[in-house]
Design a protein around this motif. Structure first.
Motif, PDB file in Angstrom:
ATOM      1  N   GLN A 145      -5.076  23.906   7.379  1.00  0.00           N
ATOM      2  CA  GLN A 145      -3.864  23.954   6.558  1.00  0.00           C
ATOM      3  C   GLN A 145      -3.384  22.540   6.203  1.00  0.00           C
ATOM      4  OE1 GLN A 145      -2.610  26.840   5.483  1.00  0.00           O
ATOM      5  NE2 GLN A 145      -1.075  25.745   4.263  1.00  0.00           N
ATOM      6  N   HIS A 146      -3.385  21.674   7.204  1.00  0.00           N
ATOM      7  CA  HIS A 146      -2.891  20.303   7.019  1.00  0.00           C
ATOM      8  C   HIS A 146      -3.767  19.517   6.040  1.00  0.00           C
ATOM      9  CE1 HIS A 146      -2.369  16.096   8.914  1.00  0.00           C
ATOM     10  NE2 HIS A 146      -1.266  16.342   8.238  1.00  0.00           N
ATOM     11  N   VAL A 147      -5.082  19.689   6.158  1.00  0.00           N
ATOM     12  CA  VAL A 147      -5.994  18.972   5.253  1.00  0.00           C
ATOM     13  C   VAL A 147      -5.758  19.429   3.815  1.00  0.00           C
ATOM     14  CG1 VAL A 147      -8.436  18.756   4.576  1.00  0.00           C
ATOM     15  CG2 VAL A 147      -7.767  18.381   6.954  1.00  0.00           C
ATOM     16  N   ASP A 148      -5.686  20.761   3.624  1.00  0.00           N
ATOM     17  CA  ASP A 148      -5.542  21.274   2.253  1.00  0.00           C
ATOM     18  C   ASP A 148      -4.172  20.970   1.658  1.00  0.00           C
ATOM     19  OD1 ASP A 148      -8.039  22.256   2.573  1.00  0.00           O
ATOM     20  OD2 ASP A 148      -7.559  24.335   2.067  1.00  0.00           O
ATOM     21  N   GLU A 149      -3.144  21.047   2.501  1.00  0.00           N
ATOM     22  CA  GLU A 149      -1.783  20.938   1.959  1.00  0.00           C
ATOM     23  C   GLU A 149      -1.289  19.495   1.888  1.00  0.00           C
ATOM     24  OE1 GLU A 149       0.780  23.880   3.803  1.00  0.00           O
ATOM     25  OE2 GLU A 149       2.566  22.810   3.108  1.00  0.00           O
ATOM     26  N   VAL A 150      -1.775  18.646   2.792  1.00  0.00           N
ATOM     27  CA  VAL A 150      -1.187  17.304   2.899  1.00  0.00           C
ATOM     28  C   VAL A 150      -2.218  16.185   2.698  1.00  0.00           C
ATOM     29  CG1 VAL A 150       0.058  15.715   4.459  1.00  0.00           C
ATOM     30  CG2 VAL A 150       0.590  18.165   4.479  1.00  0.00           C
ATOM     31  N   VAL A 151      -3.289  16.201   3.494  1.00  0.00           N
ATOM     32  CA  VAL A 151      -4.147  15.013   3.553  1.00  0.00           C
ATOM     33  C   VAL A 151      -4.942  14.824   2.257  1.00  0.00           C
ATOM     34  CG1 VAL A 151      -5.934  13.800   4.858  1.00  0.00           C
ATOM     35  CG2 VAL A 151      -4.300  15.252   6.070  1.00  0.00           C
ATOM     36  N   GLU A 201       0.855  -1.206   0.000  1.00  0.00           N
ATOM     37  CA  GLU A 201       0.000   0.000   0.000  1.00  0.00           C
ATOM     38  C   GLU A 201       0.883   1.245   0.000  1.00  0.00           C
ATOM     39  OE1 GLU A 201      -3.447   0.065   0.470  1.00  0.00           O
ATOM     40  OE2 GLU A 201      -3.747  -2.077   0.830  1.00  0.00           O
ATOM     41  N   GLN A 202       0.572   2.189  -0.849  1.00  0.00           N
ATOM     42  CA  GLN A 202       1.258   3.480  -0.811  1.00  0.00           C
ATOM     43  C   GLN A 202       0.718   4.254   0.384  1.00  0.00           C
ATOM     44  OE1 GLN A 202       1.672   5.200  -4.742  1.00  0.00           O
ATOM     45  NE2 GLN A 202       1.200   7.189  -3.833  1.00  0.00           N
ATOM     46  N   THR A 203       1.600   4.646   1.306  1.00  0.00           N
ATOM     47  CA  THR A 203       1.135   5.200   2.583  1.00  0.00           C
ATOM     48  C   THR A 203       1.893   6.460   2.962  1.00  0.00           C
ATOM     49  OG1 THR A 203       0.770   2.938   3.323  1.00  0.00           O
ATOM     50  CG2 THR A 203       0.760   4.598   5.016  1.00  0.00           C
ATOM     51  N   LEU A 204       1.176   7.413   3.548  1.00  0.00           N
ATOM     52  CA  LEU A 204       1.807   8.614   4.101  1.00  0.00           C
ATOM     53  C   LEU A 204       1.451   8.694   5.587  1.00  0.00           C
ATOM     54  CD1 LEU A 204       3.072  11.570   3.382  1.00  0.00           C
ATOM     55  CD2 LEU A 204       0.711  12.279   3.701  1.00  0.00           C
ATOM     56  N   THR A 205       2.475   8.940   6.412  1.00  0.00           N
ATOM     57  CA  THR A 205       2.231   9.104   7.847  1.00  0.00           C
ATOM     58  C   THR A 205       2.343  10.582   8.207  1.00  0.00           C
ATOM     59  OG1 THR A 205       3.163   6.935   8.271  1.00  0.00           O
ATOM     60  CG2 THR A 205       3.001   8.407  10.148  1.00  0.00           C
ATOM     61  N   THR A 206       1.367  11.075   8.956  1.00  0.00           N
ATOM     62  CA  THR A 206       1.405  12.480   9.339  1.00  0.00           C
ATOM     63  C   THR A 206       0.775  12.637  10.730  1.00  0.00           C
ATOM     64  OG1 THR A 206       0.886  14.715   8.554  1.00  0.00           O
ATOM     65  CG2 THR A 206      -0.774  13.028   8.123  1.00  0.00           C
ATOM     66  N   ARG A 207       0.690  13.871  11.209  1.00  0.00           N
ATOM     67  CA  ARG A 207       0.166  14.042  12.567  1.00  0.00           C
ATOM     68  C   ARG A 207      -0.508  15.394  12.727  1.00  0.00           C
ATOM     69  NH1 ARG A 207       5.304  15.627  16.443  1.00  0.00           N
ATOM     70  NH2 ARG A 207       5.950  17.455  15.278  1.00  0.00           N
ATOM     71  N   GLU A 208      -1.332  15.493  13.763  1.00  0.00           N
ATOM     72  CA  GLU A 208      -1.924  16.787  14.144  1.00  0.00           C
ATOM     73  C   GLU A 208      -1.704  17.031  15.632  1.00  0.00           C
ATOM     74  OE1 GLU A 208      -5.849  17.625  12.851  1.00  0.00           O
ATOM     75  OE2 GLU A 208      -5.211  17.667  10.780  1.00  0.00           O
ATOM     76  N   PRO A 209      -1.523  18.253  16.086  1.00  0.00           N
ATOM     77  CA  PRO A 209      -1.326  19.400  15.216  1.00  0.00           C
ATOM     78  C   PRO A 209       0.030  19.305  14.535  1.00  0.00           C
ATOM     79  CG  PRO A 209      -0.938  20.027  17.492  1.00  0.00           C
ATOM     80  CD  PRO A 209      -1.416  18.620  17.515  1.00  0.00           C
ATOM     81  N   GLY A 210       0.098  19.745  13.274  1.00  0.00           N
ATOM     82  CA  GLY A 210       1.357  19.709  12.539  1.00  0.00           C
ATOM     83  C   GLY A 210       1.177  19.089  11.170  1.00  0.00           C
ATOM     84  N   GLY A 211       2.240  18.470  10.682  1.00  0.00           N
ATOM     85  CA  GLY A 211       2.166  17.770   9.404  1.00  0.00           C
ATOM     86  C   GLY A 211       2.601  18.612   8.214  1.00  0.00           C
ATOM     87  N   CYS A 212       2.781  19.908   8.397  1.00  0.00           N
ATOM     88  CA  CYS A 212       3.282  20.795   7.341  1.00  0.00           C
ATOM     89  C   CYS A 212       3.810  22.051   8.050  1.00  0.00           C
ATOM     90  CB  CYS A 212       2.181  21.133   6.332  1.00  0.00           C
ATOM     91  SG  CYS A 212       0.712  21.867   7.052  1.00  0.00           S
ATOM     92  N   PRO A 213       4.645  22.846   7.377  1.00  0.00           N
ATOM     93  CA  PRO A 213       5.347  23.917   8.106  1.00  0.00           C
ATOM     94  C   PRO A 213       4.440  24.905   8.863  1.00  0.00           C
ATOM     95  CG  PRO A 213       6.376  23.553   5.976  1.00  0.00           C
ATOM     96  CD  PRO A 213       5.145  22.699   5.994  1.00  0.00           C
ATOM     97  N   ILE A 214       3.354  25.351   8.246  1.00  0.00           N
ATOM     98  CA  ILE A 214       2.499  26.336   8.945  1.00  0.00           C
ATOM     99  C   ILE A 214       1.852  25.691  10.178  1.00  0.00           C
ATOM    100  CG2 ILE A 214       0.381  27.720   8.738  1.00  0.00           C
ATOM    101  CD1 ILE A 214       1.200  28.237   5.785  1.00  0.00           C
TER     102      ILE A 214
END
Ligand code: TMP
Length: 216
Positions: free
Chosen positions: A75-81, A31-44
């Motif tokens: 920001q995280h939803v628009d930029e990453v998720v 599976e192609q997978t990306l791991t991320t977190r909140e709050p965070g996940g991108c610079p802003i």
């Protein structure tokens, strides 16, 4: 088929370790997978995280806290998720909208309906396909979280660990109430051996993938 999988739980429940194990398992399955977190996940959102978790910001008003979590999420939803999901990548996210309900709603006592509406705006209507709730007694989780924070560079992120036992009990109860209400939640007993917990998570996720619409 790409899925949005979130991991939730009280402080020190082992989410970060377990999300790493799960990411490796999904990669092994191809599976192609990306791991991320909140709050965070991108610079802003990472900058907002620093403000939210810094122990020096003890005077932060609960409404300010709520809105900062929402801003970081938008920001995280628009930029990453969303971009990842639309490219067919399964997203593993360490905390999401349920954390806001558990911490700012059940923990701080802010209005649950208001938070639901704000979550909808911040997440742009995105809801997880599967939510793993790592469950353990508050005393055990906090002991682990406080030890981690004194042992590591995360010493600047201790604002929530400094909250009272009563606050964390409300958060845990909140998570359990949310889990009882929605079928996408799977409760994982997160006490004890890391490998045994990882195995429970693998089995739960494999079952989910087997029965998920589009994968049958
Ligand atoms: P973490 O330690 O799991 O990275 O999470 C950071 C802290 O932020 C944790 O104490 C839970 C808290 N939190 C909220 O209060 N509301 C939220 O919406 C999110 C995502 C996290």
């Amino acid at each position: 088929m790409a899925f949005f999988i979130t991991i939730e739980g009280i402080e020190g429940c082992g989410k970060s370790t377990q999300i790493g194990h799960l990411a490796r398992h999904l990669a092994d399955r191809g599976e192609q997978t990306l791991t991320t977190r909140e709050p965070g996940g991108c610079p802003i959102a990472d900058e907002i995280r620093t403000i939210l978790l810094h122990p020096g910001n003890a005077a932060m008003a609960p409404r300010a806290e709520l809105l900062l979590y929402a801003a970081a999420r938008a920001q995280h939803v628009d930029e990453v998720v969303r971009p990842a999901l639309s490219q067919g990548t399964t997203v593993l996210c360490d905390r999401f909208t349920d954390a806001t309900l558990a911490y700012q709603g059940y923990g701080r006592g802010l209005d649950i309906d208001l938070i639901n509406r704000l979550n909808l705006i911040a997440a742009d209507g995105l809801t997880p396909d599967l939510t793993l709730l790592l469950e353990m007694p508050v005393e055990e989780g906090l002991f682990r979280a406080r030890r981690r924070n004194t042992d590591s560079a995360e010493v600047d992120e201790g604002r929530f660990e400094a909250e009272s036992l009563a606050f964390h009990r409300k958060v845990r109860d909140g998570y359990l109430q949310l889990a009882a209400r929605e079928e996408r939640f799977k409760i994982i007993d997160a006490r004890g051996d890391i490998d045994a917990v990882a195995e429970k998570i693998r089995r739960t996720v494999d079952d989910f993938l087997r029965s998920a619409p589009g994968n049958v």
